[in-house]
Design a protein around this motif. Structure first.
Motif, PDB file in Angstrom:
ATOM      1  N   TRP A 170      -6.789  -4.368  -0.281  1.00 45.28           N
ATOM      2  CA  TRP A 170      -6.385  -3.150  -1.191  1.00 45.28           C
ATOM      3  C   TRP A 170      -5.431  -2.784  -2.310  1.00 45.28           C
ATOM      4  N   PRO A 171      -5.728  -2.846  -3.244  1.00 45.73           N
ATOM      5  CA  PRO A 171      -4.894  -2.232  -4.251  1.00 45.73           C
ATOM      6  C   PRO A 171      -3.734  -0.979  -3.438  1.00 45.73           C
ATOM      7  N   GLU A 172      -4.587   0.143  -2.837  1.00 44.18           N
ATOM      8  CA  GLU A 172      -3.646   1.487  -2.267  1.00 44.18           C
ATOM      9  C   GLU A 172      -2.985   0.754  -1.394  1.00 44.18           C
ATOM     10  N   MET A 173      -3.422  -0.383  -0.564  1.00 44.76           N
ATOM     11  CA  MET A 173      -3.001  -0.961   0.978  1.00 44.76           C
ATOM     12  C   MET A 173      -1.439  -1.700   0.253  1.00 44.76           C
ATOM     13  N   LEU A 174      -1.426  -1.927  -0.903  1.00 46.48           N
ATOM     14  CA  LEU A 174      -0.522  -2.659  -1.833  1.00 46.48           C
ATOM     15  C   LEU A 174       0.222  -1.602  -2.225  1.00 46.48           C
ATOM     16  N   LYS A 175       0.085  -0.435  -2.945  1.00 48.48           N
ATOM     17  CA  LYS A 175       1.100   0.805  -3.225  1.00 48.48           C
ATOM     18  C   LYS A 175       1.549   1.309  -2.136  1.00 48.48           C
ATOM     19  N   GLU A 176       1.235   1.108  -1.016  1.00 48.05           N
ATOM     20  CA  GLU A 176       1.046   1.946   0.469  1.00 48.05           C
ATOM     21  C   GLU A 176       2.701   1.363   0.541  1.00 48.05           C
ATOM     22  N   LEU A 177       2.794  -0.147   0.473  1.00 44.22           N
ATOM     23  CA  LEU A 177       4.193  -1.393   1.153  1.00 44.22           C
ATOM     24  C   LEU A 177       5.325  -0.956  -0.184  1.00 44.22           C
ATOM     25  N   LYS A 178       4.900  -1.138  -1.038  1.00 41.99           N
ATOM     26  CA  LYS A 178       5.912  -0.554  -2.168  1.00 41.99           C
ATOM     27  C   LYS A 178       5.863   0.399  -1.582  1.00 41.99           C
ATOM     28  N   ALA A 179       5.232   1.791  -1.956  1.00 40.30           N
ATOM     29  CA  ALA A 179       6.242   2.837  -1.540  1.00 40.30           C
ATOM     30  C   ALA A 179       6.731   3.495  -0.382  1.00 40.30           C
ATOM     31  N   HIS A 180       6.526   2.147   0.413  1.00 42.57           N
ATOM     32  CA  HIS A 180       7.460   2.329   1.827  1.00 42.57           C
ATOM     33  C   HIS A 180       9.075   1.436   1.905  1.00 42.57           C
TER      34      HIS A 180
END
Length: 106
Positions: free
Chosen positions: A28-38
């Motif tokens: 999911w794109p939102e999962m990738l976004k959170e991984l990068k944000a963390h």
């Protein structure tokens, strides 16, 4: 910025290899976004098809920031989504054995 290298072992069910791969191919794109944000970078997961062991490697910016990832709603949703495919803890997080670094060549 100095990165922290992390490695761990997880376990996927032997009859779930293809589905595990598919779900990561379609992460999911939102999962990738959170991984990068963390603070996650260079995240890779490798499969030993003989045993079902997964070897995960990633680089993080800080332990504190990375630990917060597991508290996000998207991460909890991902864990629940992946639960049928792998060994998990009571909170649906994957059973994970953290490995200690013994050698590094830059």
């Amino acid at each position: 910025m100095t990165m922290i290298r992390k490695a761990s072992i997880m376990f996927v069910n032997k009859d779930s290899y293809e589905e595990y791969q598919k779900r990561h191919d379609d992460i999911w794109p939102e999962m990738l976004k959170e991984l990068k944000a963390h603070g996650a970078h260079n995240y890779s997961i490798f499969l030993d098809k003989e045993s079902g062991r997964l070897f995960a490697y990633l680089e993080i910016e800080s332990e504190e920031k990375w630990k917060q990832m597991g508290e996000t709603e998207i991460c909890k949703k991902w864990w629940a989504y992946m639960k049928p495919l792998m060994d998990t803890n009571p909170d649906n997080s994957p059973v994970s054995i953290e490995l200690s670094e013994v050698f590094y060549m830059a």
